[in-house]
Design an enzyme around this catalytic site. Structure first.
Site, mmCIF file in Angstrom:
data_model
loop_
_atom_site.group_PDB
_atom_site.id
_atom_site.type_symbol
_atom_site.label_atom_id
_atom_site.label_comp_id
_atom_site.label_asym_id
_atom_site.label_seq_id
_atom_site.Cartn_x
_atom_site.Cartn_y
_atom_site.Cartn_z
ATOM 1 N N THR A 151 -11.825 -12.524 -39.975
ATOM 2 C CA THR A 151 -12.232 -12.742 -41.368
ATOM 3 C C THR A 151 -12.886 -11.470 -41.894
ATOM 4 O O THR A 151 -13.865 -10.984 -41.331
ATOM 5 C CB THR A 151 -13.189 -13.942 -41.460
ATOM 6 O OG1 THR A 151 -12.460 -15.101 -41.032
ATOM 7 C CG2 THR A 151 -13.674 -14.161 -42.886
ATOM 8 N N SER B 184 -13.497 -21.667 -35.831
ATOM 9 C CA SER B 184 -14.424 -20.642 -36.315
ATOM 10 C C SER B 184 -15.300 -20.066 -35.198
ATOM 11 O O SER B 184 -15.669 -20.767 -34.254
ATOM 12 C CB SER B 184 -15.332 -21.273 -37.374
ATOM 13 O OG SER B 184 -16.421 -20.443 -37.659
ATOM 14 N N LYS C 154 -7.788 -12.400 -42.224
ATOM 15 C CA LYS C 154 -8.061 -13.499 -43.171
ATOM 16 C C LYS C 154 -8.989 -12.974 -44.266
ATOM 17 O O LYS C 154 -10.069 -12.467 -43.968
ATOM 18 C CB LYS C 154 -8.725 -14.665 -42.432
ATOM 19 C CG LYS C 154 -9.133 -15.825 -43.339
ATOM 20 C CD LYS C 154 -9.602 -17.027 -42.517
ATOM 21 C CE LYS C 154 -9.930 -18.228 -43.384
ATOM 22 N NZ LYS C 154 -11.223 -18.168 -44.038
ATOM 23 N N TYR D 119 -15.560 -13.663 -36.577
ATOM 24 C CA TYR D 119 -16.468 -12.898 -37.416
ATOM 25 C C TYR D 119 -16.765 -11.631 -36.637
ATOM 26 O O TYR D 119 -17.109 -11.681 -35.447
ATOM 27 C CB TYR D 119 -17.741 -13.691 -37.710
ATOM 28 C CG TYR D 119 -17.597 -14.629 -38.880
ATOM 29 C CD1 TYR D 119 -17.161 -14.163 -40.116
ATOM 30 C CD2 TYR D 119 -17.902 -15.987 -38.763
ATOM 31 C CE1 TYR D 119 -17.029 -15.015 -41.198
ATOM 32 C CE2 TYR D 119 -17.783 -16.845 -39.845
ATOM 33 C CZ TYR D 119 -17.339 -16.350 -41.058
ATOM 34 O OH TYR D 119 -17.217 -17.196 -42.126
ATOM 35 N N HIS E 112 -12.109 -17.320 -48.859
ATOM 36 C CA HIS E 112 -13.111 -18.104 -48.137
ATOM 37 C C HIS E 112 -13.412 -19.413 -48.884
ATOM 38 O O HIS E 112 -14.532 -19.914 -48.882
ATOM 39 C CB HIS E 112 -14.390 -17.279 -48.003
ATOM 40 C CG HIS E 112 -15.046 -17.363 -46.655
ATOM 41 N ND1 HIS E 112 -15.021 -16.347 -45.749
ATOM 42 C CD2 HIS E 112 -15.774 -18.338 -46.068
ATOM 43 C CE1 HIS E 112 -15.710 -16.684 -44.670
ATOM 44 N NE2 HIS E 112 -16.167 -17.901 -44.835
#
Ligand code: FMN
Length: 398
Positions: A197, A148, A271, A171, A295
């Site tokens: 994402t 992440s 994603k 992100y 998520h």
């Protein structure tokens, strides 16, 4: 407690049991182990659910709430779990299953199983080893790990612990310079794939997390020193001027995908795709792969299971790019059902977090072993010795 035991005993003997939906998570487990048994080492675990109770025992309320939370009333989280019970498995007989091959290939790399670890931020709040402990487990179990943006360790430390490449989850942020910086860094660290994402453009309402936080008597400010009482900036943001930088961007559009593709040689995966329309747009915009995901029920309260979103995405993509799904996968049989609906691979989140929180690296390893063993078993039981044998005829929707 004795009342609870009596109730469970009553239920076990009751015709009511037959009327309950099968596959309701936690129910069979509660009956089977008398409710209050908690494993004291990874080797004792019979299934991944047993790590959940162990994690609950060791984590402070706020950190437990962080992991367990969905959004609003947790409808999407529940839907993900229950979605798998909408499908039943059709077993074929008299097939030679003496050799089971679970391997799958993604972007030229062959993995021993189609089970991968989805990206999770702030893993150090679950266990001090955090993403590095996960990376060591990924290395020993030869499993794909997605790291992440919010990882609590630098991506370079994680790849070094993994001893090989991991995928990077991005992100988007609301500042291109920050995005570009992270893309370059992930690429330099050897990541072959970036998973962007896209499911949280508008914030989210993590009520369960807030409720658990209220129960926590510790001084959160001693760790959460960042802006507005939030977490301190994560290692991925080091070297970036964070003034005005938000984690996601409400103005995100397909132009951003093109910009990322132009800025990196990494494969670009999205994603958080849930619909055929967006799947089609992914293909049109040259996206290399899709992760069907909500998520883990933490994005918005759709109430829709990712396993139910998968078929329309797979159909729209028509085999042109790989489709991965995550959310609610807790059994090898769940993995099997996702493969039958056309997934190339399947991600897990909370199961490996439960393993991490309760026992660190060995906990994650055992979770991966259990799911691998369960998938192997169901493939053998159903006369499908390799992934190519698992298809639409392997399941039926009920
Ligand atoms: C505690 C927690 C943190 C997460 N952090 C991230 C993240 O930083 N980036 C991301 O793309 N997804 C994140 N996710 C979602 C996971 O990647 C994954 O989609 C989800 O956990 C799958 O559902 P499952 O937990 O039911 O297996 C997070 C999930 C959890 C539970």
């Amino acid at each position: 407690m004795s009342n609870r035991r009596a109730f469970l005993k009553f239920l076990a003997a009751s015709p009511l049991l037959g009327a309950l939906p099968s596959g309701v998570p936690g129910f069979a487990q509660a009956l089977g182990q008398g409710g209050d048994f908690v494993i004291s080492n990874p080797g004792e675990a019979l299934n991944v659910f047993e790590f959940e109770a162990a994690a609950r025992k060791v984590l402070p309320p706020a950190h437990w709430g962080y992991m367990a939370s969905g959004v609003d009333n947790d409808e999407s989280l529940q839907a993900n779990l229950q979605g798998y019970s909408h499908y039943q498995v059709r077993a074929r007989r008299l097939v030679d299953v003496s050799r089971i091959d679970m391997s799958t290939t993604l972007f030229g790399t062959t993995w021993e199983t189609p089970i991968l670890m989805s990206p999770v931020g702030s893993c150090n709040v679950l266990n001090p080893g955090g993403e590095v402990a996960v990376a060591k487990a990924a290395a020993s179990k030869k499993t794909l790990q997605i790291v992440s943006t919010q990882a609590s360790y630098p991506i370079e430390d994680i790849t070094s612990a993994r001893g090989g490449p991991v995928w990077f989850q991005l992100y988007t942020t609301n500042k291109w310079a920050a995005t570009e910086h992270m893309l370059k860094r992930a690429q330099a660290a050897g990541c072959p794939v970036v998973a962007i994402t896209v499911d949280t453009p508008a914030g989210r309402n993590t009520e369960t997390q807030s409720r658990f936080r209220r129960l926590d008597t510790r001084d959160c400010a001693s760790c959460h020193t960042g802006n507005n009482g939030g977490s301190p900036p994560k290692p991925m943001f080091s070297g970036i001027d964070m003034t005005g930088v938000g984690l996601t961007s409400p103005s995100l559009t397909w132009d951003f995908v093109k910009r990322v593709k132009d800025a990196t040689t990494m494969k670009v995966v999205l994603k958080g795709i849930e619909t055929r329309e967006d799947a089609q747009l992914c293909v049109e915009h040259g996206v290399d792969g899709i992760i069907v995901s909500n998520h883990g029920g933490r994005a918005h309260s759709s109430g829709r299971a990712t396993i139910d979103c998968l078929p329309e995405v797979v159909q729209a993509v028509g085999g042109r790019i790989p489709v991965i799904v995550d959310g609610g996968v807790r059994r090898g049989t769940d993995v099997y059902k996702a493969l039958a609906l056309g997934a190339s691979a399947v991600g897990i989140g909370r199961p490996y977090l439960w393993g991490l929180a309760s026992f660190g690296q060995p906990g994650v390893e055992r979770v991966l072993d259990i799911l691998r063993r369960e998938l192997n078993l169901i493939m053998g039981q159903c006369g499908t010795p390799s992934l190519k044998d698992i298809g639409a005829a392997s399941i039926v929707r009920v």
